[in-house]
Design a protein around this motif. Structure first.
Motif, PDB file in Angstrom:
ATOM      1  N   ALA A  50     -52.245  86.139 -46.290  1.00  0.00           N
ATOM      2  CA  ALA A  50     -51.033  85.862 -45.504  1.00  0.00           C
ATOM      3  C   ALA A  50     -51.272  86.148 -44.028  1.00  0.00           C
ATOM      4  CB  ALA A  50     -49.867  86.698 -46.029  1.00  0.00           C
ATOM      5  N   TYR A  51     -52.004  87.203 -43.724  1.00  0.00           N
ATOM      6  CA  TYR A  51     -52.301  87.521 -42.322  1.00  0.00           C
ATOM      7  C   TYR A  51     -53.056  86.377 -41.657  1.00  0.00           C
ATOM      8  CZ  TYR A  51     -54.789  89.491 -38.334  1.00  0.00           C
ATOM      9  OH  TYR A  51     -55.323  89.691 -37.084  1.00  0.00           O
ATOM     10  N   ILE A  52     -54.109  85.889 -42.305  1.00  0.00           N
ATOM     11  CA  ILE A  52     -54.908  84.815 -41.704  1.00  0.00           C
ATOM     12  C   ILE A  52     -54.084  83.548 -41.565  1.00  0.00           C
ATOM     13  CG2 ILE A  52     -56.941  83.346 -42.003  1.00  0.00           C
ATOM     14  CD1 ILE A  52     -58.250  85.695 -43.510  1.00  0.00           C
ATOM     15  N   THR A  53     -53.332  83.206 -42.606  1.00  0.00           N
ATOM     16  CA  THR A  53     -52.517  81.985 -42.573  1.00  0.00           C
ATOM     17  C   THR A  53     -51.494  82.046 -41.441  1.00  0.00           C
ATOM     18  OG1 THR A  53     -52.783  81.664 -44.954  1.00  0.00           O
ATOM     19  CG2 THR A  53     -50.935  80.537 -43.902  1.00  0.00           C
ATOM     20  N   ARG A  54     -50.790  83.163 -41.355  1.00  0.00           N
ATOM     21  CA  ARG A  54     -49.741  83.288 -40.336  1.00  0.00           C
ATOM     22  C   ARG A  54     -50.332  83.390 -38.930  1.00  0.00           C
ATOM     23  NH1 ARG A  54     -46.526  87.685 -44.034  1.00  0.00           N
ATOM     24  NH2 ARG A  54     -45.660  86.185 -45.533  1.00  0.00           N
ATOM     25  N   LEU A  55     -51.467  84.041 -38.804  1.00  0.00           N
ATOM     26  CA  LEU A  55     -52.103  84.109 -37.491  1.00  0.00           C
ATOM     27  C   LEU A  55     -52.526  82.721 -37.037  1.00  0.00           C
ATOM     28  CD1 LEU A  55     -53.156  85.688 -35.089  1.00  0.00           C
ATOM     29  CD2 LEU A  55     -55.258  86.166 -36.399  1.00  0.00           C
ATOM     30  N   ARG A  56     -53.108  81.949 -37.921  1.00  0.00           N
ATOM     31  CA  ARG A  56     -53.524  80.596 -37.560  1.00  0.00           C
ATOM     32  C   ARG A  56     -52.318  79.744 -37.171  1.00  0.00           C
ATOM     33  NH1 ARG A  56     -56.043  79.224 -42.096  1.00  0.00           N
ATOM     34  NH2 ARG A  56     -58.067  80.034 -41.429  1.00  0.00           N
ATOM     35  N   GLU A  57     -51.241  79.831 -37.953  1.00  0.00           N
ATOM     36  CA  GLU A  57     -50.034  79.052 -37.645  1.00  0.00           C
ATOM     37  C   GLU A  57     -49.434  79.472 -36.305  1.00  0.00           C
ATOM     38  OE1 GLU A  57     -47.650  79.916 -41.009  1.00  0.00           O
ATOM     39  OE2 GLU A  57     -48.554  78.376 -42.303  1.00  0.00           O
ATOM     40  N   SER A  58     -49.401  80.783 -36.036  1.00  0.00           N
ATOM     41  CA  SER A  58     -48.784  81.282 -34.806  1.00  0.00           C
ATOM     42  C   SER A  58     -49.625  80.948 -33.589  1.00  0.00           C
ATOM     43  CB  SER A  58     -48.563  82.792 -34.913  1.00  0.00           C
ATOM     44  OG  SER A  58     -47.693  83.105 -35.994  1.00  0.00           O
ATOM     45  N   VAL A  59     -50.950  80.993 -33.737  1.00  0.00           N
ATOM     46  CA  VAL A  59     -51.832  80.618 -32.634  1.00  0.00           C
ATOM     47  C   VAL A  59     -51.668  79.132 -32.328  1.00  0.00           C
ATOM     48  CG1 VAL A  59     -54.251  80.302 -31.967  1.00  0.00           C
ATOM     49  CG2 VAL A  59     -53.511  82.466 -32.992  1.00  0.00           C
ATOM     50  N   ARG A  60     -51.615  78.327 -33.370  1.00  0.00           N
ATOM     51  CA  ARG A  60     -51.444  76.885 -33.167  1.00  0.00           C
ATOM     52  C   ARG A  60     -50.121  76.590 -32.452  1.00  0.00           C
ATOM     53  NH1 ARG A  60     -52.186  75.313 -38.080  1.00  0.00           N
ATOM     54  NH2 ARG A  60     -54.345  74.590 -37.920  1.00  0.00           N
ATOM     55  N   ALA A  61     -49.080  77.354 -32.811  1.00  0.00           N
ATOM     56  CA  ALA A  61     -47.762  77.146 -32.209  1.00  0.00           C
ATOM     57  C   ALA A  61     -47.618  77.818 -30.855  1.00  0.00           C
ATOM     58  CB  ALA A  61     -46.675  77.665 -33.150  1.00  0.00           C
ATOM     59  N   GLY A  62     -48.589  78.642 -30.471  1.00  0.00           N
ATOM     60  CA  GLY A  62     -48.485  79.363 -29.205  1.00  0.00           C
ATOM     61  C   GLY A  62     -47.399  80.409 -29.196  1.00  0.00           C
ATOM     62  N   ASP A  63     -47.091  80.983 -30.366  1.00  0.00           N
ATOM     63  CA  ASP A  63     -45.999  81.943 -30.502  1.00  0.00           C
ATOM     64  C   ASP A  63     -46.554  83.363 -30.414  1.00  0.00           C
ATOM     65  OD1 ASP A  63     -43.828  83.489 -31.224  1.00  0.00           O
ATOM     66  OD2 ASP A  63     -43.200  82.179 -32.871  1.00  0.00           O
ATOM     67  N   GLN A  64     -46.645  83.904 -29.217  1.00  0.00           N
ATOM     68  CA  GLN A  64     -47.255  85.217 -29.034  1.00  0.00           C
ATOM     69  C   GLN A  64     -46.430  86.324 -29.686  1.00  0.00           C
ATOM     70  OE1 GLN A  64     -50.368  85.617 -27.629  1.00  0.00           O
ATOM     71  NE2 GLN A  64     -50.177  87.661 -28.515  1.00  0.00           N
ATOM     72  N   ALA A  65     -45.121  86.194 -29.686  1.00  0.00           N
ATOM     73  CA  ALA A  65     -44.278  87.219 -30.319  1.00  0.00           C
ATOM     74  C   ALA A  65     -44.579  87.308 -31.812  1.00  0.00           C
ATOM     75  CB  ALA A  65     -42.805  86.901 -30.088  1.00  0.00           C
ATOM     76  N   ALA A  66     -44.737  86.155 -32.455  1.00  0.00           N
ATOM     77  CA  ALA A  66     -45.064  86.144 -33.881  1.00  0.00           C
ATOM     78  C   ALA A  66     -46.455  86.715 -34.126  1.00  0.00           C
ATOM     79  CB  ALA A  66     -44.966  84.722 -34.429  1.00  0.00           C
ATOM     80  N   ILE A  67     -47.395  86.408 -33.227  1.00  0.00           N
ATOM     81  CA  ILE A  67     -48.747  86.957 -33.348  1.00  0.00           C
ATOM     82  C   ILE A  67     -48.703  88.476 -33.262  1.00  0.00           C
ATOM     83  CG2 ILE A  67     -50.988  87.122 -32.186  1.00  0.00           C
ATOM     84  CD1 ILE A  67     -50.551  84.176 -31.323  1.00  0.00           C
ATOM     85  N   ASP A  68     -48.001  88.995 -32.272  1.00  0.00           N
ATOM     86  CA  ASP A  68     -47.943  90.445 -32.079  1.00  0.00           C
ATOM     87  C   ASP A  68     -47.303  91.149 -33.270  1.00  0.00           C
ATOM     88  OD1 ASP A  68     -49.082  90.015 -29.602  1.00  0.00           O
ATOM     89  OD2 ASP A  68     -47.194  90.182 -28.497  1.00  0.00           O
ATOM     90  N   ALA A  69     -46.328  90.496 -33.887  1.00  0.00           N
ATOM     91  CA  ALA A  69     -45.594  91.119 -34.989  1.00  0.00           C
ATOM     92  C   ALA A  69     -46.426  91.239 -36.263  1.00  0.00           C
ATOM     93  CB  ALA A  69     -44.323  90.317 -35.286  1.00  0.00           C
ATOM     94  N   LEU A  70     -47.535  90.502 -36.346  1.00  0.00           N
ATOM     95  CA  LEU A  70     -48.317  90.476 -37.583  1.00  0.00           C
ATOM     96  C   LEU A  70     -48.927  91.831 -37.933  1.00  0.00           C
ATOM     97  CD1 LEU A  70     -50.177  87.042 -37.348  1.00  0.00           C
ATOM     98  CD2 LEU A  70     -48.414  87.689 -38.994  1.00  0.00           C
ATOM     99  N   ILE A  71     -49.119  92.686 -36.946  1.00  0.00           N
ATOM    100  CA  ILE A  71     -49.738  93.980 -37.258  1.00  0.00           C
ATOM    101  C   ILE A  71     -48.751  95.136 -37.149  1.00  0.00           C
ATOM    102  CG2 ILE A  71     -52.051  93.185 -36.667  1.00  0.00           C
ATOM    103  CD1 ILE A  71     -51.779  94.805 -34.049  1.00  0.00           C
ATOM    104  N   ASP A  72     -47.462  94.821 -37.107  1.00  0.00           N
ATOM    105  CA  ASP A  72     -46.456  95.880 -37.152  1.00  0.00           C
ATOM    106  C   ASP A  72     -46.645  96.706 -38.427  1.00  0.00           C
ATOM    107  OD1 ASP A  72     -45.386  95.013 -34.800  1.00  0.00           O
ATOM    108  OD2 ASP A  72     -43.627  94.039 -35.703  1.00  0.00           O
ATOM    109  N   GLY A  73     -46.629  97.994 -38.307  1.00  0.00           N
ATOM    110  CA  GLY A  73     -46.731  98.873 -39.466  1.00  0.00           C
ATOM    111  C   GLY A  73     -48.128  99.371 -39.755  1.00  0.00           C
ATOM    112  N   TYR A  74     -49.145  98.769 -39.140  1.00  0.00           N
ATOM    113  CA  TYR A  74     -50.499  99.282 -39.360  1.00  0.00           C
ATOM    114  C   TYR A  74     -50.691 100.571 -38.562  1.00  0.00           C
ATOM    115  CZ  TYR A  74     -52.237  95.203 -41.889  1.00  0.00           C
ATOM    116  OH  TYR A  74     -52.447  94.237 -42.835  1.00  0.00           O
TER     117      TYR A  74
END
Length: 265
Positions: free
Chosen positions: A218-242
């Motif tokens: 899920a991390y890789i899939t969502r990171l790829r989708e967010s990078v493609r969309a240029g959504d930096q907020a979504a990218i940053d949120a992917l590691i919340d909680g680590y």
């Protein structure tokens, strides 16, 4: 079996004894830690041959090789075929680490010479009644290797399926996904009693192994989708909680840049 977790990055080494051999996995990091691993392997050896398994060629996983003269080395074909300039870069990382912390080692620093070169998936190395079954696992870096020790049911995963790290993609995100796709076939073919990741907690819970796999996919899939969309907020949120956010942000940024390159952005 004895597990050794370094004070650095929760890095796991292991000494696994069967009737036929003593298998040492990724002895690391600090000189004193490597010496404790070496001393334990020697203390329990009782005439058995020592095999040294390297899950991949990252410098932190190979820097203990020189402490085990005479051990037979097992690693992937890609590990063994690494060009000289890339080997030297890895060795320089070891030297820089030791210099940076004023560390002295009483053994030479060198790239491991591989005695048992493992190719393909499902390859088997049999030593008496012990079977080591191998699966290639590129993606984190180009030369990863999964190993299942039978009949103990120990799966040595290298830098995959960690509970403290999201995927650190130093090679290729698609290859990383392909390596994760091998989780279910491995669980179907082997009775896995213990998973040893390169970093973090080991687990004997097969459902936990699957949860880690699903989270990493899920991390890789969502990171790829967010990078493609240029959504930096979504990218940053992917590691919340680590945990260890300062370090994790750096690796996450490197993943972002790698995937941008893969997408041609």
């Amino acid at each position: 079996m004895e597990l050794f977790q370094s004070a650095l990055y929760k890095t796991n080494a292991a000494v696994i004894a069967t009737e036929d051999l003593v298998l040492v996995v990724d002895p690391c990091w600090l000189p004193g830690e490597v010496e404790r691993i070496r001393a334990h392997a020697e203390a329990i050896r009782n005439g058995r041959p020592v095999y040294l398994l390297f899950t991949h060629s990252d410098f932190d996983h190979i820097l203990g090789w020189g402490a085990f003269p005479g051990a037979s080395v097992i690693a992937s074909e890609s590990f063994a075929a690494k060009p000289g300039n890339e080997r030297e870069k890895i060795l320089e990382e070891i030297r820089a680490f030791d210099d940076g912390y004023y560390l002295d080692r009483d053994y030479p620093i060198a790239y491991p010479a591989v005695d048992h070169v493992i190719s393909g998936d499902g390859a088997v190395l049999e030593i008496g009644g012990t079977r080591l079954v191998f699966y290639q696992s590129p993606g984190h870096n180009p030369d990863g290797l999964f190993t299942v020790v039978e009949p103990l049911g120990v799966w040595i995963a290298g830098d995959y399926l960690s509970d403290v790290e999201f995927p650190f993609i130093h090679a290729d995100s698609r290859q990383y996904e392909e390596s994760l796709a091998k989780v279910e076939p491995i669980l179907g073919r082997h009775r896995v009693n213990l998973l040893i990741p390169g970093h973090g907690a080991c687990t004997s819970d097969v459902d936990e192994i699957r949860r880690r796999r699903d989270r990493d996919i899920a991390y890789i899939t969502r990171l790829r989708e967010s990078v493609r969309a240029g959504d930096q907020a979504a990218i940053d949120a992917l590691i919340d909680g680590y945990a260890y956010p300062r370090n994790m942000r750096d690796y996450h940024r490197k993943n972002q840049e790698r995937i941008r390159g893969e997408l041609g952005l």
